[in-house]
Write an enzyme that holds these catalytic residues in place. Structure first.
Site, PDB file in Angstrom:
ATOM      1  N   LYS A   1     -18.832  17.422  72.872  1.00 30.88           N
ATOM      2  CA  LYS A   1     -17.798  18.450  72.638  1.00 30.88           C
ATOM      3  C   LYS A   1     -18.207  19.710  73.359  1.00 30.88           C
ATOM      4  O   LYS A   1     -19.394  20.004  73.505  1.00 30.88           O
ATOM      5  CB  LYS A   1     -17.677  18.727  71.133  1.00 30.88           C
TER       6      LYS A   1
ATOM      7  N   GLY B   1      -0.107  18.337  64.936  1.00 28.32           N
ATOM      8  CA  GLY B   1       0.742  18.414  63.740  1.00 28.32           C
ATOM      9  C   GLY B   1       2.201  18.179  64.077  1.00 28.32           C
ATOM     10  O   GLY B   1       2.913  17.461  63.361  1.00 28.32           O
ATOM     11  N   TYR B   2       2.656  18.759  65.190  1.00 27.98           N
ATOM     12  CA  TYR B   2       4.057  18.600  65.563  1.00 27.98           C
ATOM     13  C   TYR B   2       4.383  17.129  65.824  1.00 27.98           C
ATOM     14  O   TYR B   2       5.337  16.582  65.277  1.00 27.98           O
ATOM     15  CB  TYR B   2       4.418  19.442  66.813  1.00 27.98           C
TER      16      TYR B   2
HETATM   17  N1  GLU Z   1     -10.208  16.661  71.339  1.00 30.01           N
HETATM   18  C1  GLU Z   1      -9.756  15.355  70.931  1.00 30.01           C
HETATM   19  C2  GLU Z   1     -10.586  14.860  69.769  1.00 30.01           C
HETATM   20  O1  GLU Z   1     -11.204  15.612  69.055  1.00 30.01           O
HETATM   21  C3  GLU Z   1      -9.681  14.376  72.087  1.00 30.01           C
HETATM   22  C4  GLU Z   1     -10.948  14.116  72.809  1.00 30.01           C
HETATM   23  C5  GLU Z   1     -10.796  13.325  74.097  1.00 30.01           C
HETATM   24  O2  GLU Z   1      -9.694  12.950  74.453  1.00 30.01           O
HETATM   25  O3  GLU Z   1     -11.838  13.086  74.731  1.00 30.01           O
HETATM   26  O4  GLU Z   1     -10.576  13.692  69.449  1.00 30.01           O
END
Ligand code: GLU
Length: 424
Positions: A103, A232-233
Site C-alpha cells: 500500500k 459506496g456509490y
Molecule cells: N485500493 C484497492 C484495495 O484496497 C484496490 C487495490 C488494487 O487494485 O491493487 O483493495
C-alpha cells in the site's frame, strides 16, 4: 485513536493461535518486508515548494508481486500504510489471486489542491518509488482519493522514466511492458472494462451469496451505506438494481435516510454533483455519519474509512449483518462484541476484494495484449468472488470463530504454505 497497524498485528496473532503458526512465520508476516519513506518536494501553483511525506509499504510477496493502491489523505500515517499493506496480502490470498500485499500513501489534502498540483504530486511520488515497482515486483493502483486520471499521470511518468533509462543505457528493450506496472488506469491507456465499478460489484456478489445463505429476499432487505465515493456509490446502485431497499446513504458531509421505499443512488449522485452534498435530497431526512451506523436496517455497509465501529458505538449497532467495503472499518475489540451479539460481519479482505481482482484482470490483459469485453470481466469476477465466499463460509462453519478470523484462516494458511514451499 486506535492504531490500525496494532489492530492488523493483533488480528494476525489471533489467527496464528487458531492455525498454530510457527513463530518464524508470524515473525515474517507481522511487519512489512520493505517500507519506502520519502519527502516529496512539489511546486505549488503559488510557485512555492511544499514537502509532502509519502510511503510505500511492501508487506509480503510470497504468493506473487506486491499489489495495492495509493491513497492521498491528510490522515495518512506510516502505521496506517503498513496495516493496509498487510490487509492487501490477506485480501489477494483470500480470493486466490497471485499477488502479495502493498500500500502507498501520501499525507496531503487533495480536496484543497488544484488538479495541476495533484498531477505534480502524483508524478513526483512515482518518480520516488519507481526503482521499487514493476509488473513482477510491485503493482500500484487507486485507493482513497486517487482515480484513473491520477493513474494515467503515474503510468505516463513511469513510461518516461523507462525511456530515460533506455537512453542512458543505450538499451532499446529495457523493461517489460511498463503498462502492467499500474492498474486502475483509464480504458484508453490500457485499463480494464469494469474496473471502476469492480469493488462495488464484488461487494454485491458477496451480498447475493450472503442473502442465499441467510435466505434474505432483495425486496424485503434494507441497506444503509456509509460512504458515497466510488465504492459506496457502485455498491448501492448495483444492489438497488437488484431490488434491495437502500434506506440510507452518506458521505463525509453527512447523510440522508428515508422512511419508505428506496433511495435511487443514481438520482442521489446527480443531486450530489449539483449541490455538493447529499443532504436535502427530496423526501429524505438528514442523518449524520455516526447516526447512520446506528440505524435499524438489515445490512450495514461501511464504505468509507477505518475504525468507524469501535468499542464506543458497537453496542448501538442494530443490524444483524455488516458488509465491510471500507478497509479496516471495525476495530478488533468491536469485532469480539459483534460476534458475541451474533452479528455477522463479512470482513473487508473478502467483501472489498472485487477491486483488486479486476486490477489483476487488467494486469493479465496488459501482459497478454488482448482485452476482454465487459461481460467477460463480470463473469470472471463473479466466479472468483463466489468461490472465495464459499471457501470462507465453509471455514466459518468449521472453525466457529468470528467471520474475520475465518477469512484470515483461509488467507494466512495459503501464505504460510507458499512460505513453507520456499523454505520448509
Ligand atoms: N485500493 C484497492 C484495495 O484496497 C484496490 C487495490 C488494487 O487494485 O491493487 O483493495
Amino acid at each position: 485513536m486506535i492504531n490500525p497497524y496494532k489492530s492488523a498485528q493483533e488480528q494476525l496473532f489471533n489467527v496464528g493461535k487458531i492455525l498454530k503458526l510457527e513463530p518464524r512465520i508470524i515473525d515474517k508476516l507481522k511487519s512489512p518486508k520493505n517500507i519506502i519513506k520519502v519527502d516529496l518536494k512539489v511546486k505549488m501553483d503559488s510557485g512555492k515548494i511544499k514537502t509532502f511525506k509519502a510511503f510505500r509499504s511492501q508487506h509480503d510477496d510470497s504468493r506473487g508481486p506486491f499489489k495495492g493502491g495509493i491513497r492521498f489523505h491528510p490522515n495518512v500515517t506510516e502505521d496506517e500504510v503498513k496495516a493496509l499493506s498487510m490487509w492487501m496480502t490477506w485480501k489477494c490470498s483470500v480470493v486466490g489471486i497471485p499477488y502479495g500485499g502493498a500500500k502507498g500513501g501520501v499525507i496531503c489534502n487533495p480536496k484543497k489542491m488544484s488538479q495541476k498540483e495533484i498531477e505534480r504530486l502524483a508524478r513526483s511520488y512515482i518518480r520516488a518509488i519507481s526503482p521499487n515497482i514493476g509488473p513482477w515486483l510491485d503493482v500500484p493502483a487507486p485507493d482513497v482519493n486517487t482515480n484513473p486520471q491520477i493513474m494515467a499521470w503515474m503510468i505516463d511518468e513511469y513510461q518516461k522514466i523507462q525511456k530515460e533509462k533506455r537512453k542512458s543505457l543505450k538499451w532499446s528493450n529495457l523493461g517489460v511492458n511498463p503498462l502492467a506496472t499500474i492498474t486502475g488506469k483509464p480504458l484508453e491507456l490500457g485499463g480494464s472494462q469494469g474496473r471502476t465499478e469492480a469493488t462495488g460489484q464484488g461487494g454485491v456478489f458477496i451480498l447475493q451469496n450472503l442473502a442465499k445463505k441467510l435466505k434474505l429476499k432483495p425486496k424485503e432487505t434494507t441497506i444503509a451505506v456509509q460512504g458515497f465515493g466510488n465504492v459506496g456509490y457502485w455498491f448501492a446502485k448495483l444492489a438497488y438494481d437488484l431490488g434491495y431497499k437502500i434506506k440510507a446513504l452518506s458521505d463525509s458531509q453527512g447523510g440522508i435516510i428515508i422512511e419508505n421505499g428506496s433511495l435511487n443512488p443514481e438520482e442521489v449522485l446527480e443531486f450530489k454533483q449539483k449541490n455538493g452534498s447529499l443532504v436535502n435530497f427530496k423526501g429524505a431526512k438528514k442523518v449524520s455519519n455516526e447516526e447512520l451506523l446506528e440505524i435499524k436496517v438489515d445490512i450495514l455497509v461501511p464504505a468509507a474509512l477505518e475504525n468507524v465501529i469501535d468499542k464506543s458505538n458497537v453496542k448501538k449497532i442494530k443490524v444483524k449483518t455488516i458488509i465491510e467495503l471500507a478497509n479496516g472499518p471495525i476495530t478488533p475489540q468491536a469485532d469480539k462484541i459483534l460476534h458475541q451479539r451474533g452479528i455477522i460481519n463479512i470482513p473487508d479482505i473478502l467483501a472489498n476484494a472485487g477491486g483488486v481482482t479486476v486490477s489483476y484482470f487488467e494486469w493479465v490483459q496488459n501482459l497478454q495484449g488482448y482485452y476482454w469485453e465487459k461481460d467477460e470481466v463480470g463473469k470472471k469476477l463473479k466466479t472468483i468472488m463466489d468461490k472465495a465466499f464459499e471457501e470462507f463460509w465453509d471455514k466459518y462453519k468449521e472453525l466457529k470463530v468470528n467471520p474475520r478470523m475465518a477469512a484470515y484462516a483461509v488467507a494466512v494458511e495459503r501464505v504460510k504454505k507458499a512460505i513453507k514451499l520456499k523454505s520448509s
